[in-house]
Design a protein around this motif. Structure first.
Motif, mmCIF file in Angstrom:
data_model
loop_
_atom_site.group_PDB
_atom_site.id
_atom_site.type_symbol
_atom_site.label_atom_id
_atom_site.label_comp_id
_atom_site.label_asym_id
_atom_site.label_seq_id
_atom_site.Cartn_x
_atom_site.Cartn_y
_atom_site.Cartn_z
ATOM 1 N N ALA A 18 4.326 -5.453 4.938
ATOM 2 C CA ALA A 18 3.033 -5.471 4.257
ATOM 3 C C ALA A 18 3.132 -4.771 2.902
ATOM 4 O O ALA A 18 2.579 -5.240 1.895
ATOM 5 C CB ALA A 18 1.974 -4.797 5.127
ATOM 6 N N PHE A 19 3.849 -3.642 2.860
ATOM 7 C CA PHE A 19 4.011 -2.910 1.606
ATOM 8 C C PHE A 19 4.836 -3.722 0.615
ATOM 9 O O PHE A 19 4.525 -3.782 -0.586
ATOM 10 C CB PHE A 19 4.683 -1.564 1.890
ATOM 11 N N ALA A 20 5.891 -4.372 1.104
ATOM 12 C CA ALA A 20 6.730 -5.190 0.231
ATOM 13 C C ALA A 20 5.929 -6.339 -0.375
ATOM 14 O O ALA A 20 6.067 -6.652 -1.566
ATOM 15 C CB ALA A 20 7.932 -5.720 1.015
ATOM 16 N N HIS A 21 5.080 -6.966 0.422
ATOM 17 C CA HIS A 21 4.256 -8.052 -0.095
ATOM 18 C C HIS A 21 3.240 -7.530 -1.112
ATOM 19 O O HIS A 21 2.934 -8.208 -2.098
ATOM 20 C CB HIS A 21 3.540 -8.771 1.050
ATOM 21 N N TRP A 22 2.724 -6.320 -0.883
ATOM 22 C CA TRP A 22 1.778 -5.721 -1.847
ATOM 23 C C TRP A 22 2.471 -5.525 -3.201
ATOM 24 O O TRP A 22 1.882 -5.793 -4.255
ATOM 25 C CB TRP A 22 1.265 -4.394 -1.310
ATOM 26 N N ILE A 23 3.729 -5.075 -3.182
ATOM 27 C CA ILE A 23 4.498 -4.911 -4.425
ATOM 28 C C ILE A 23 4.661 -6.269 -5.108
ATOM 29 O O ILE A 23 4.435 -6.421 -6.310
ATOM 30 C CB ILE A 23 5.878 -4.293 -4.139
ATOM 31 N N ALA A 24 5.045 -7.265 -4.318
ATOM 32 C CA ALA A 24 5.305 -8.588 -4.886
ATOM 33 C C ALA A 24 4.046 -9.235 -5.455
ATOM 34 O O ALA A 24 4.112 -10.014 -6.403
ATOM 35 C CB ALA A 24 5.908 -9.493 -3.821
ATOM 36 N N ASP A 25 2.892 -8.896 -4.905
ATOM 37 C CA ASP A 25 1.636 -9.497 -5.349
ATOM 38 C C ASP A 25 1.010 -8.778 -6.530
ATOM 39 O O ASP A 25 -0.123 -9.073 -6.909
ATOM 40 C CB ASP A 25 0.638 -9.537 -4.185
ATOM 41 N N GLY A 26 1.720 -7.799 -7.113
ATOM 42 C CA GLY A 26 1.213 -7.151 -8.310
ATOM 43 C C GLY A 26 0.810 -5.708 -8.160
ATOM 44 O O GLY A 26 0.383 -5.071 -9.123
#
Length: 250
Positions: free
Chosen positions: A181-189
């Motif tokens: 979830a944290f990795a996706h948050w980084i990837a989403d901006g």
């Protein structure tokens, strides 16, 4: 990192590996970015980055440093207290930390250090955790006596900051899922509003750990590090209370 995270064929294990590599790459970076135009003193660092000091040689806060002068809190009016809280919260959000200068009475902190030395000396070997970085050790104080008094562990300014900042409601019971979830948050901006008012903003604070870290004379400075990474922003606040007076020179 963003391209790989968004690839439909990226497995959960691969995402965790990407996050770990991202952690290692990010570790040497400064923990905060000072305000634009701030006249902060700087000095060379072993990592070839620049270490920024919050105070000038004369002991006054540097221009732009995230320092809030809190002396006189106990006798301040409700309106002054609200203003101090807003100042502290703004500096916390901008810099990632804030110094609440002279918030607690120096005399009480000196007495607390004496209490800690006596308690630590009375504990059997093994109670103090000694395998910490840079020569430090860590002791869990007793949850009684002065260690649970409101002026120390339930100060209204500190609780106000915690209440206003802690929002991240990511479920950490599944560590791998939290990492993804944290990795996706980084990837989403990396939009902070996700945790301040968005879908992951429903958390409430609780006390995780109370310890005393002892730094012996001559111990080296710690390298830059993060105590927590997952689940991300607005998830934790470390409250550091110096029991030994801090000064700008030996």
């Amino acid at each position: 990192l963003q391209q790989q995270l968004r690839s439909p064929g990226t497995s959960r294990e691969a995402l965790s590996d990407l996050l770990e590599r991202h952690r290692r790459r990010e570790a040497p970076r400064p923990l905060h970015v000072p305000l634009a135009g701030a006249e902060l003193s700087i000095a060379p660092d072993e990592t070839k980055l620049r270490r920024r000091f919050l105070y000038r040689a004369d002991g006054a806060p540097a221009v732009g440093a995230p320092v809030v002068r809190c002396a006189g809190w106990d006798v301040s009016s409700p309106s002054v207290r609200r203003e101090l809280l807003e100042q502290a919260l703004e500096r916390l959000r901008v810099s990632g930390f804030v110094v609440l200068e002279q918030l607690l009475p120096a005399k009480r902190l000196a007495e607390l250090e004496v209490e800690f030395r006596s308690y630590k000396a009375s504990r059997p070997e093994g109670v103090t955790f000694s395998r910490m970085r840079a020569g430090r050790d860590m002791t869990v104080p007793p949850f009684q006596g002065v260690w649970v008094q409101d002026w120390l562990v339930r100060h209204p300014l500190v609780l106000g900051l915690i209440e206003r900042y802690i929002r991240n409601s990511t479920n950490t019971s599944d560590e791998k899922a939290a990492e993804v979830a944290f990795a996706h948050w980084i990837a989403d901006g990396s939009d902070i509003e996700t945790f301040l008012s968005g879908p992951s903003s429903g958390a409430f604070p609780l006390l995780d750990l109370q310890v005393v870290v002892d730094t012996p004379a001559g111990a080296p400075a710690q390298i830059r590090h993060r105590d927590t990474i997952v689940p991300g922003p607005c998830a934790s606040i470390g409250v550091h209370i110096p029991l030994t007076p801090l000064q700008t020179s030996p």
